[in-house]
Structures are given as structure tokens and as C-alpha cells.
Design an enzyme around this catalytic site. Structure first.
Site, PDB file in Angstrom:
ATOM      1  N   ASP A 264       0.950  -1.280  -0.023  1.00  0.00           N
ATOM      2  CA  ASP A 264       0.053  -0.002  -0.080  1.00  0.00           C
ATOM      3  C   ASP A 264       0.968   1.457   0.105  1.00  0.00           C
ATOM      4  OD1 ASP A 264      -2.362   1.458  -0.178  1.00  0.00           O
ATOM      5  OD2 ASP A 264      -2.881   1.307   2.275  1.00  0.00           O
TER       6      ASP A 264
ATOM      7  N   ASN B 108     -10.935  -2.499  -5.187  1.00  0.00           N
ATOM      8  CA  ASN B 108     -10.149  -1.457  -6.232  1.00  0.00           C
ATOM      9  C   ASN B 108     -10.942  -1.293  -7.477  1.00  0.00           C
ATOM     10  OD1 ASN B 108      -6.959  -2.770  -4.922  1.00  0.00           O
ATOM     11  ND2 ASN B 108      -8.119  -0.770  -4.383  1.00  0.00           N
TER      12      ASN B 108
HETATM   13  C1  IPE Z   1      -5.509  -2.722  -0.380  1.00  0.00           C
HETATM   14  O1  IPE Z   1      -5.086  -1.463  -0.549  1.00  0.00           O
HETATM   15  C2  IPE Z   1      -5.477  -3.399  -1.616  1.00  0.00           C
HETATM   16  C3  IPE Z   1      -4.161  -3.872  -2.338  1.00  0.00           C
HETATM   17  C4  IPE Z   1      -3.100  -3.546  -1.756  1.00  0.00           C
HETATM   18  C5  IPE Z   1      -4.258  -4.336  -3.497  1.00  0.00           C
HETATM   19  P1  IPE Z   1      -6.115  -0.289  -0.619  1.00  0.00           P
HETATM   20  O2  IPE Z   1      -5.208   1.046  -0.685  1.00  0.00           O
HETATM   21  O3  IPE Z   1      -7.238  -0.370  -1.724  1.00  0.00           O
HETATM   22  O4  IPE Z   1      -6.892  -0.274   0.779  1.00  0.00           O
HETATM   23  P2  IPE Z   1      -7.811   0.558   1.594  1.00  0.00           P
HETATM   24  O5  IPE Z   1      -8.979   0.648   0.959  1.00  0.00           O
HETATM   25  O6  IPE Z   1      -7.287   1.878   1.606  1.00  0.00           O
HETATM   26  O7  IPE Z   1      -8.076  -0.207   2.801  1.00  0.00           O
HETATM   27  C1  IPE Z   2      -1.475   0.322  -3.367  1.00  0.00           C
HETATM   28  O1  IPE Z   2      -1.112   1.612  -3.358  1.00  0.00           O
HETATM   29  C2  IPE Z   2      -1.767  -0.318  -4.747  1.00  0.00           C
HETATM   30  C3  IPE Z   2      -3.127  -0.613  -5.052  1.00  0.00           C
HETATM   31  C4  IPE Z   2      -4.077  -0.762  -3.997  1.00  0.00           C
HETATM   32  C5  IPE Z   2      -3.379  -1.148  -6.318  1.00  0.00           C
HETATM   33  P1  IPE Z   2      -2.687   2.711  -3.608  1.00  0.00           P
HETATM   34  O2  IPE Z   2      -2.780   2.786  -4.774  1.00  0.00           O
HETATM   35  O3  IPE Z   2      -3.758   2.199  -2.408  1.00  0.00           O
HETATM   36  O4  IPE Z   2      -1.860   3.980  -2.898  1.00  0.00           O
HETATM   37  P2  IPE Z   2      -2.471   4.907  -1.705  1.00  0.00           P
HETATM   38  O5  IPE Z   2      -2.906   3.916  -0.639  1.00  0.00           O
HETATM   39  O6  IPE Z   2      -3.567   5.666  -2.346  1.00  0.00           O
HETATM   40  O7  IPE Z   2      -1.265   5.751  -1.388  1.00  0.00           O
HETATM   41 MG    MG Z   3      -4.271   2.455  -0.620  1.00  0.00          MG
END
Ligand code: IPE
Ligand code: IPE
Ligand code: MG
Length: 247
Positions: A21, A69
């Protein structure tokens, strides 16, 4: 003594799972678009994979794209799917060289055809590799997996293949998409968020959880080793008392 040398090889987790993340925030911090963060997250995937294989971890599960996502802006979803295709294409030979087998969990049918094809071909090409299994969680959520498992079990109960009174822990284990893998002993989440986000809810029941402030693109081999060292300092009691564990 390097960080790596501080790892007790006799106490390695067999399975490490990671919620990768913070890509978006990493990019934003640099005044760039979110996708720039995802692109830079690929090198962290490589770092974590190589670090785990090097020390002897047998399974590494990476949460790459959740069911939730799909609700992101379509342009980001499209870019992520394209990145997935190009990365798998490029990295399959590295997996072959490092003797790493690729696997996937999640609702793969939901992925664009190009992704499904590229993924299936990489899974097939690496199927006989034995050093480590890299499991990508794609269009995955634990609730989705549990619903699918429940449906399969219900079908079997209906047809008489399973007796309701015989349903136990093992029945659930055997109907989840993670059935071929042991439960992760260690779960790491980057970016300072302290939540599970629908990841392996059943399988993490007794995992050690490790949270780091590092954003995913900055996560490197040393960070992985630090997480493992932290894990090795913990006493895993599984409901017992500390005295029962040490005696
Ligand atoms: C969790 O990350 C899913 C992945 C890392 C693929 P998100 O960034 O989507 O999680 P939330 O929604 O902030 O909890
Ligand atoms: C994790 O990084 C990757 C995926 C969930 C695909 P994020 O895209 O969630 O990055 P933040 O949490 O917005 O910084
Ligand atoms: Mg995230």
C-alpha cells in the site's frame, strides 16, 4: 553484521503475505500522477520477491488488486491492468531464472482477457519451479473467496457429498482459493495503514501482523528482513500460556 545476517534461518516464516500500500501517496509526494507510484511499485515487488526467495521463504502472497479496487477511477484501473500485463510479460524470465513458481488467487475471470492470457501463460511456464511460490492476489477479496467456498460446500451438502455435521475448519480450508498454500505466519502492510482491507481474513487468524510507515515503492530488501527479524522476536502462543510454550 548486516540486517540479513540477523535473521535466524531456523525460524523463518514459511509464508509471508504483503498488503502493498501507498503507491498513490508516494507519487503525490513527488507531484506526480498516482500511476507513477504504481509503476515504481514494481521494483519493490521484485525486491520483496528476491529477498524472500534468497532467505528461503517458500510462499509469498502479494495483494496486488482487490475486489474493491474496481471502484477506482477507470483510468487508474486500466493503467493497473496494463502494468500487470507488461510486468508479467517482462518478469517471467526472471521467475524462471530464480526458479520461482507463479500462482494467483482471486476472481481471475473478472480480469481483462489480455491479463488472463498473460497470467495463464506465466503460471503455466513456471509451474515446475520449486524454490518459492509467488502468489498474486488479483481481483481478490477474502469475503468473495469465502462466499465462493460457501457455495461449493453448500452444493456438496445438497448432493450428499458432504454431511453438514462433518463441516469443520478443514472443510473451509479446502474450499478457499488458498487451499494449496499454508497460512501466512507473517502479514506485512506498508504505508502506515493499520487495517486488513478484506485480505485473507480466514487465513490470517493467527498470523503475526507487521505494519510499517514506508510507502510501497520505497520498501526494499532490508525492510523485508527487518519485518522478519521483528516476527522472530514474537512469542506465538495460539491461545496457550507463555509457560506452556517455553516448557
Ligand atoms: C488494499 O489497498 C488493496 C491492495 C493493496 C491491493 P487499498 O489502498 O485499496 O486499501 P484501503 O481501501 O485503503 O483499505
Ligand atoms: C496500493 O497503493 C496499490 C493498489 C491498491 C493497487 P494505493 O494505490 O492504494 O496507494 P495509496 O494508498 O492511495 O497511497
Ligand atoms: Mg491504498
Amino acid at each position: 553484521m548486516s540486517i540479513k545476517q540477523k535473521i535466524d534461518i531456523s525460524k523463518l516464516p514459511e509464508h509471508v503475505a504483503i498488503i502493498m500500500d501507498g503507491n498513490g501517496r508516494w507519487a503525490k509526494g513527488k507531484g506526480k500522477f498516482r500511476i507513477f507510484g504504481h509503476q515504481n511499485g514494481v521494483s519493490a515487488v521484485k525486491e520483496a520477491t528476491e529477498a524472500c526467495a534468497e532467505i528461503g521463504v517458500k510462499y509469498l502472497t502479494l495483494y496486488a488488486f482487490s475486489t474493491e479496487n474496481w471502484s477506482r477511477p477507470p483510468i487508474e484501473v486500466k493503467a493497473l491492468m496494463e502494468l500487470l500485463v507488461s510486468t508479467i510479460k517482462k518478469e517471467t524470465k526472471v521467475l524462471m531464472k530464480n526458479n520461482i513458481k507463479l500462482a494467483a488467487i482471486g476472481n481471475i475471470d473478472d480480469l481483462p482477457e489480455k491479463c488472463r492470457k498473460e497470467l495463464a501463460s506465466a503460471i503455466n511456464e513456471t509451474k515446475d519451479n520449486t524454490r518459492m511460490t509467488l502468489i498474486l492476489a488479483l481481483s481478490y477479496s477474502s469475503k468473495w473467496d469465502m462466499i465462493e467456498a460457501t457455495k461449493k460446500i453448500a452444493e456438496k451438502a445438497k448432493s450428499g457429498e458432504i454431511k453438514i455435521e462433518d463441516i469443520n475448519d478443514k472443510t473451509i480450508d479446502e474450499h478457499l482459493s488458498t487451499k494449496n498454500f499454508p497460512n501466512p505466519e507473517l502479514m506485512i502492510r506498508t504505508s502506515g495503514e493499520h487495517r486488513i482491507s478484506n485480505f485473507l481474513l480466514w487465513e490470517l487468524a493467527y498470523s503475526e501482523l507487521y505494519f510499517t510507515e514506508k510507502l510501497w515503492p520505497d520498501f526494499n530488501q532490508e525492510d523485508l528482513f527487518l519485518a522478519i527479524i521483528d516476527y522472530q522476536k514474537r512469542e506465538r502462543r495460539f491461545g496457550k500460556t507463555s509457560e506452556q510454550i517455553t516448557n
